[in-house]
Write a protein that holds these residues in place. Structure first.
Motif, PDB file in Angstrom:
ATOM      1  N   VAL A   1     143.206 -71.273 -64.077  1.00  0.00           N
ATOM      2  CA  VAL A   1     142.902 -69.855 -63.855  1.00  0.00           C
ATOM      3  C   VAL A   1     141.414 -69.699 -63.528  1.00  0.00           C
ATOM      4  O   VAL A   1     141.043 -68.964 -62.607  1.00  0.00           O
ATOM      5  CB  VAL A   1     143.300 -69.005 -65.076  1.00  0.00           C
ATOM      6  N   ARG A   2     140.571 -70.422 -64.257  1.00  0.00           N
ATOM      7  CA  ARG A   2     139.129 -70.348 -64.026  1.00  0.00           C
ATOM      8  C   ARG A   2     138.787 -70.806 -62.606  1.00  0.00           C
ATOM      9  O   ARG A   2     137.963 -70.189 -61.928  1.00  0.00           O
ATOM     10  CB  ARG A   2     138.387 -71.206 -65.047  1.00  0.00           C
ATOM     11  N   LYS A   3     139.417 -71.867 -62.123  1.00  0.00           N
ATOM     12  CA  LYS A   3     139.166 -72.342 -60.759  1.00  0.00           C
ATOM     13  C   LYS A   3     139.572 -71.291 -59.730  1.00  0.00           C
ATOM     14  O   LYS A   3     138.886 -71.105 -58.723  1.00  0.00           O
ATOM     15  CB  LYS A   3     139.912 -73.655 -60.512  1.00  0.00           C
ATOM     16  N   LYS A   4     140.673 -70.606 -59.969  1.00  0.00           N
ATOM     17  CA  LYS A   4     141.107 -69.557 -59.042  1.00  0.00           C
ATOM     18  C   LYS A   4     140.118 -68.391 -59.042  1.00  0.00           C
ATOM     19  O   LYS A   4     139.812 -67.824 -57.992  1.00  0.00           O
ATOM     20  CB  LYS A   4     142.506 -69.059 -59.402  1.00  0.00           C
ATOM     21  N   VAL A   5     139.611 -68.036 -60.221  1.00  0.00           N
ATOM     22  CA  VAL A   5     138.624 -66.954 -60.313  1.00  0.00           C
ATOM     23  C   VAL A   5     137.330 -67.372 -59.607  1.00  0.00           C
ATOM     24  O   VAL A   5     136.735 -66.570 -58.878  1.00  0.00           O
ATOM     25  CB  VAL A   5     138.374 -66.559 -61.784  1.00  0.00           C
ATOM     26  N   GLN A   6     136.904 -68.605 -59.788  1.00  0.00           N
ATOM     27  CA  GLN A   6     135.709 -69.084 -59.083  1.00  0.00           C
ATOM     28  C   GLN A   6     135.920 -69.045 -57.567  1.00  0.00           C
ATOM     29  O   GLN A   6     135.018 -68.655 -56.826  1.00  0.00           O
ATOM     30  CB  GLN A   6     135.361 -70.507 -59.529  1.00  0.00           C
ATOM     31  N   ALA A   7     137.102 -69.446 -57.120  1.00  0.00           N
ATOM     32  CA  ALA A   7     137.403 -69.399 -55.687  1.00  0.00           C
ATOM     33  C   ALA A   7     137.368 -67.959 -55.175  1.00  0.00           C
ATOM     34  O   ALA A   7     136.895 -67.695 -54.064  1.00  0.00           O
ATOM     35  CB  ALA A   7     138.766 -70.036 -55.410  1.00  0.00           C
ATOM     36  N   LEU A   8     137.848 -67.031 -55.983  1.00  0.00           N
ATOM     37  CA  LEU A   8     137.827 -65.615 -55.611  1.00  0.00           C
ATOM     38  C   LEU A   8     136.386 -65.134 -55.452  1.00  0.00           C
ATOM     39  O   LEU A   8     136.050 -64.442 -54.490  1.00  0.00           O
ATOM     40  CB  LEU A   8     138.561 -64.784 -56.658  1.00  0.00           C
TER      41      LEU A   8
END
Length: 186
Positions: free
Chosen positions: A113-120
């Motif tokens: 989830v953290r990686k997806k938020v960083q990508a966002l």
């Protein structure tokens, strides 16, 4: 938004509110909050800040927020096929994060989830950097300084400070403090 004041409010205030609500969502995940409604509300507010109002699908001339800025940047960089690449990626990432929250992945797979938020968050920066490049090119081609260079630089450059202070200072000196970024002298 095609005026300096609107762009400044957008990239200096709206983007910070957007990042703030995405950060709240991530903090809820880290704390293993079981309150999906709070996490989804943070994501909904972030999406509302991105999309704004007055935005029509397949249109980059109307709209008043980050979605429109990404559409304009995509058009200027030939990355606009009905929807800019930045906005298409934004939608995909938001839907993925939403599904993770609904499936309680925050508590079981926080790293993903953290990686997806960083990508966002990285994706959001792309539109700002594209607009900065566009305005720098205008300055170089026309020889006329632009306050847009200063405003867009102030939105993106502080993120570099923690990574490399020297590069940060060099870029601030060559955009914010130079004649390139100041068409109106105080």
């Amino acid at each position: 938004i095609h005026n300096l004041e609107g762009t400044a409010a957008l990239v200096l205030n709206v983007i910070m509110a957007f990042w703030g609500h995405v950060g709240i969502l991530l903090q809820d995940c880290k704390n293993e909050s079981k309150d999906q409604a709070t996490s989804l509300r943070s994501l909904d507010i972030a999406v509302a800040l991105w999309v704004g109002s007055g935005q029509a699908r397949d249109e980059n001339q109307n709209g008043y927020s980050l979605y429109n800025m990404a559409e304009v940047a995509g058009y200027r960089f030939n990355q606009d096929e009905a929807e800019s690449l930045v906005n298409a990626e934004f939608v995909e990432l938001v839907l993925g994060i939403r599904n993770d929250v609904l499936q309680d992945s925050c508590s079981t797979d926080y790293g993903t989830v953290r990686k997806k938020v960083q990508a966002l968050m990285q994706n959001a920066n792309v539109a700002i950097v594209q607009m900065l490049i566009h305005h720098i090119q205008d300055v170089v081609e026309n020889g006329t300084p632009s306050d847009f260079v200063e405003v867009l630089s102030l939105a993106i450059l502080p993120q570099l400070y923690a990574c490399n202070n020297g590069d940060f200072e060099l870029l601030v000196r060559n955009t914010v403090r130079s004649d390139m970024g100041q068409s109106t002298k105080a």
